[in-house]
Design a protein around this motif. Structure first.
Motif, PDB file in Angstrom:
ATOM      1  N   SER A 158       0.825  -1.206   0.000  1.00  0.00           N
ATOM      2  CA  SER A 158       0.000   0.000   0.000  1.00  0.00           C
ATOM      3  C   SER A 158       0.859   1.256   0.000  1.00  0.00           C
ATOM      4  N   SER A 159       1.997   1.218   0.703  1.00  0.00           N
ATOM      5  CA  SER A 159       2.887   2.380   0.707  1.00  0.00           C
ATOM      6  C   SER A 159       3.495   2.611  -0.669  1.00  0.00           C
ATOM      7  N   LEU A 160       3.823   1.522  -1.371  1.00  0.00           N
ATOM      8  CA  LEU A 160       4.373   1.659  -2.718  1.00  0.00           C
ATOM      9  C   LEU A 160       3.334   2.234  -3.676  1.00  0.00           C
ATOM     10  N   LEU A 161       2.075   1.866  -3.489  1.00  0.00           N
ATOM     11  CA  LEU A 161       1.029   2.429  -4.344  1.00  0.00           C
ATOM     12  C   LEU A 161       0.892   3.931  -4.138  1.00  0.00           C
ATOM     13  N   LEU A 162       1.116   4.383  -2.906  1.00  0.00           N
ATOM     14  CA  LEU A 162       0.979   5.810  -2.619  1.00  0.00           C
ATOM     15  C   LEU A 162       2.137   6.632  -3.188  1.00  0.00           C
ATOM     16  N   VAL A 163       3.181   5.963  -3.682  1.00  0.00           N
ATOM     17  CA  VAL A 163       4.245   6.692  -4.368  1.00  0.00           C
ATOM     18  C   VAL A 163       3.708   7.379  -5.619  1.00  0.00           C
ATOM     19  N   SER A 164       2.606   6.859  -6.143  1.00  0.00           N
ATOM     20  CA  SER A 164       2.008   7.456  -7.339  1.00  0.00           C
ATOM     21  C   SER A 164       1.511   8.875  -7.090  1.00  0.00           C
ATOM     22  N   ASN A 165       1.267   9.248  -5.836  1.00  0.00           N
ATOM     23  CA  ASN A 165       0.759  10.604  -5.552  1.00  0.00           C
ATOM     24  C   ASN A 165       1.752  11.682  -5.975  1.00  0.00           C
ATOM     25  N   PRO A 166       2.985  11.699  -5.462  1.00  0.00           N
ATOM     26  CA  PRO A 166       3.927  12.726  -5.944  1.00  0.00           C
ATOM     27  C   PRO A 166       4.307  12.542  -7.403  1.00  0.00           C
ATOM     28  N   ALA A 167       4.275  11.297  -7.902  1.00  0.00           N
ATOM     29  CA  ALA A 167       4.599  11.078  -9.313  1.00  0.00           C
ATOM     30  C   ALA A 167       3.577  11.770 -10.211  1.00  0.00           C
ATOM     31  N   ILE A 168       2.300  11.592  -9.892  1.00  0.00           N
ATOM     32  CA  ILE A 168       1.246  12.269 -10.665  1.00  0.00           C
ATOM     33  C   ILE A 168       1.352  13.776 -10.508  1.00  0.00           C
ATOM     34  N   GLN A 169       1.626  14.232  -9.298  1.00  0.00           N
ATOM     35  CA  GLN A 169       1.704  15.661  -9.026  1.00  0.00           C
ATOM     36  C   GLN A 169       2.798  16.336  -9.851  1.00  0.00           C
ATOM     37  N   TYR A 170       4.026  15.816  -9.788  1.00  0.00           N
ATOM     38  CA  TYR A 170       5.136  16.459 -10.490  1.00  0.00           C
ATOM     39  C   TYR A 170       5.038  16.271 -12.001  1.00  0.00           C
ATOM     40  N   PHE A 171       4.533  15.118 -12.438  1.00  0.00           N
ATOM     41  CA  PHE A 171       4.369  14.906 -13.871  1.00  0.00           C
ATOM     42  C   PHE A 171       3.359  15.891 -14.450  1.00  0.00           C
ATOM     43  N   LEU A 172       2.213  16.049 -13.778  1.00  0.00           N
ATOM     44  CA  LEU A 172       1.190  16.955 -14.275  1.00  0.00           C
ATOM     45  C   LEU A 172       1.668  18.399 -14.243  1.00  0.00           C
ATOM     46  N   TYR A 173       2.351  18.792 -13.167  1.00  0.00           N
ATOM     47  CA  TYR A 173       2.854  20.163 -13.079  1.00  0.00           C
ATOM     48  C   TYR A 173       3.860  20.446 -14.189  1.00  0.00           C
ATOM     49  N   GLU A 174       4.746  19.495 -14.442  1.00  0.00           N
ATOM     50  CA  GLU A 174       5.772  19.715 -15.471  1.00  0.00           C
ATOM     51  C   GLU A 174       5.142  19.784 -16.861  1.00  0.00           C
TER      52      GLU A 174
ATOM     53  N   ALA B 265      -1.155  28.563  -9.048  1.00  0.00           N
ATOM     54  CA  ALA B 265      -2.352  27.907  -9.572  1.00  0.00           C
ATOM     55  C   ALA B 265      -2.037  26.516 -10.118  1.00  0.00           C
ATOM     56  N   PHE B 266      -0.949  26.385 -10.870  1.00  0.00           N
ATOM     57  CA  PHE B 266      -0.607  25.087 -11.460  1.00  0.00           C
ATOM     58  C   PHE B 266      -0.171  24.088 -10.388  1.00  0.00           C
ATOM     59  N   GLY B 267       0.531  24.579  -9.360  1.00  0.00           N
ATOM     60  CA  GLY B 267       0.904  23.696  -8.252  1.00  0.00           C
ATOM     61  C   GLY B 267      -0.309  23.184  -7.502  1.00  0.00           C
ATOM     62  N   ALA B 268      -1.278  24.080  -7.279  1.00  0.00           N
ATOM     63  CA  ALA B 268      -2.509  23.666  -6.597  1.00  0.00           C
ATOM     64  C   ALA B 268      -3.306  22.692  -7.452  1.00  0.00           C
ATOM     65  N   LEU B 269      -3.360  22.936  -8.759  1.00  0.00           N
ATOM     66  CA  LEU B 269      -4.120  22.056  -9.648  1.00  0.00           C
ATOM     67  C   LEU B 269      -3.510  20.659  -9.714  1.00  0.00           C
ATOM     68  N   SER B 270      -2.198  20.583  -9.857  1.00  0.00           N
ATOM     69  CA  SER B 270      -1.545  19.276  -9.955  1.00  0.00           C
ATOM     70  C   SER B 270      -1.697  18.485  -8.665  1.00  0.00           C
ATOM     71  N   LYS B 271      -1.600  19.150  -7.521  1.00  0.00           N
ATOM     72  CA  LYS B 271      -1.760  18.441  -6.253  1.00  0.00           C
ATOM     73  C   LYS B 271      -3.204  18.017  -6.041  1.00  0.00           C
TER      74      LYS B 271
END
Length: 233
Positions: free
Chosen positions: A47-63, A111-117
Motif C-alpha cells: 500500500s505504501s508503494l502504491l501511494l508513491v504514485s501521488n507525488p509522481a502524478i503531481q510532479y508529472f502533471l505540473y511539469e 495555480a498550477f501547483g494547486a491544480l496538480s496536487k
C-alpha cells in the motif's frame, strides 16, 4: 519534609524508568520478527508503494502544464520579435540583449501547483483512506481485550455479551483482508462518496502546501536565471 517536592521527584523517577523500559528501534524490530515473523517487518509495504504514485502524478502533471504554458509564451515571444525585425535567436542591430529566459509568473506557479496536487490527491485518496482504515481496524482489534460469553462469542470485559448477528448482518469488527477488501467494504457501506470521505480537509492541507512550494521554486528559479543572465552579459 516537603511532600510536594518528594512527589515531583517520584514522578520524574517513574517517567525516567518508563522511558528506559520502552524498546528502541532495533529491539522493536527484533520483537516483531520473533513474535510475528520476519515478513511482518514489511507488512503494508504494497500500500505504501502504491501511494508513491501521488507525488509522481503531481510532479508529472505540473511539469506538463509548465512546458505547455512556456511553449505558448515562447511562440508569442518569437512572433513579437519577428514583427520587430529581430532574428529568431540573434541580437538587435542596436546592441540590445538576446531573448530573455522564460519563467512562470508567481500566480501561474501557485495555480498550477494547486491544480496538480488536487488531481493527484483525488486520484490516490481512496488508497490513503484504505491505509488509514486498515491501521485503525488493526489497532482496534489489538486493543479489544475480549472474554467469551455463554454462547462462545467474545465480548469486552465489563460489558454485556453482544447478541449474535442476524443472517443478514455483517460483523464490522473483523480484520480487513487487504486494501482491496477494505475499499470494497467501504464502497458497499456508502457508495462512491464513502471512498472520498474526509477529502476536503486533506485537500485544504496538501493543496496549499504544494501551491506555496511550487511558487517558491519558480521564484527562486527566476532569481537564479536573472543572476546568470547578468553575469553572462
Amino acid at each position: 519534609f516537603n511532600y510536594g517536592t518528594a512527589a515531583q521527584q517520584q514522578q520524574v523517577v517513574v517517567a525516567q524508568v518508563q522511558v528506559q523500559l520502552q524498546p528502541n528501534l532495533w529491539e522493536m524490530m527484533h520483537q516483531i520478527a520473533k513474535k510475528e515473523g520476519v515478513l511482518q517487518l514489511w507488512h503494508g509495504t504494497w500500500s505504501s508503494l502504491l501511494l508513491v504514485s501521488n507525488p509522481a502524478i503531481q510532479y508529472f502533471l505540473y511539469e506538463q502544464i509548465r512546458v505547455w504554458v512556456l511553449g505558448i509564451k515562447n511562440d508569442r515571444q518569437l512572433r513579437r520579435r519577428r514583427r520587430l525585425g529581430r532574428g529568431v535567436g540573434g541580437r538587435e542591430a542596436d546592441g540590445g540583449s538576446g531573448p530573455s529566459l522564460l519563467q512562470l509568473t508567481a500566480m501561474e506557479a501557485f495555480a498550477f501547483g494547486a491544480l496538480s496536487k488536487t488531481v493527484a490527491t483525488v486520484v490516490t485518496y481512496p488508497l490513503q483512506l484504505a491505509q488509514v482504515l486498515i491501521r485503525l481496524r488493526n489497532n482496534e482489534l489489538k486493543n479489544n481485550t475480549a472474554v467469551p460469553d455463554r454462547s462462545g462469542r467474545m465480548s469486552k470485559e465489563g460489558e454485556q455479551p453482544q447478541p449474535r448477528p442476524s443472517p443478514g448482518e455483517t460483523n464490522d469488527t473483523k480484520e480487513y483482508n487487504g486494501m482491496v477488501d477494505c475499499l470494497y467494504q467501504q464502497y458497499t457501506r456508502g457508495g462512491y462518496r464513502s471512498l472520498f470521505q474526509g477529502m476536503n480537509s486533506k485537500l485544504l492541507q496538501t493543496v496549499l502546501s504544494a501551491a506555496f512550494t511550487f511558487l517558491t521554486y519558480e521564484q527562486t528559479l527566476a532569481l537564479v536565471g536573472k543572476v546568470i543572465e547578468s553575469n553572462s552579459a
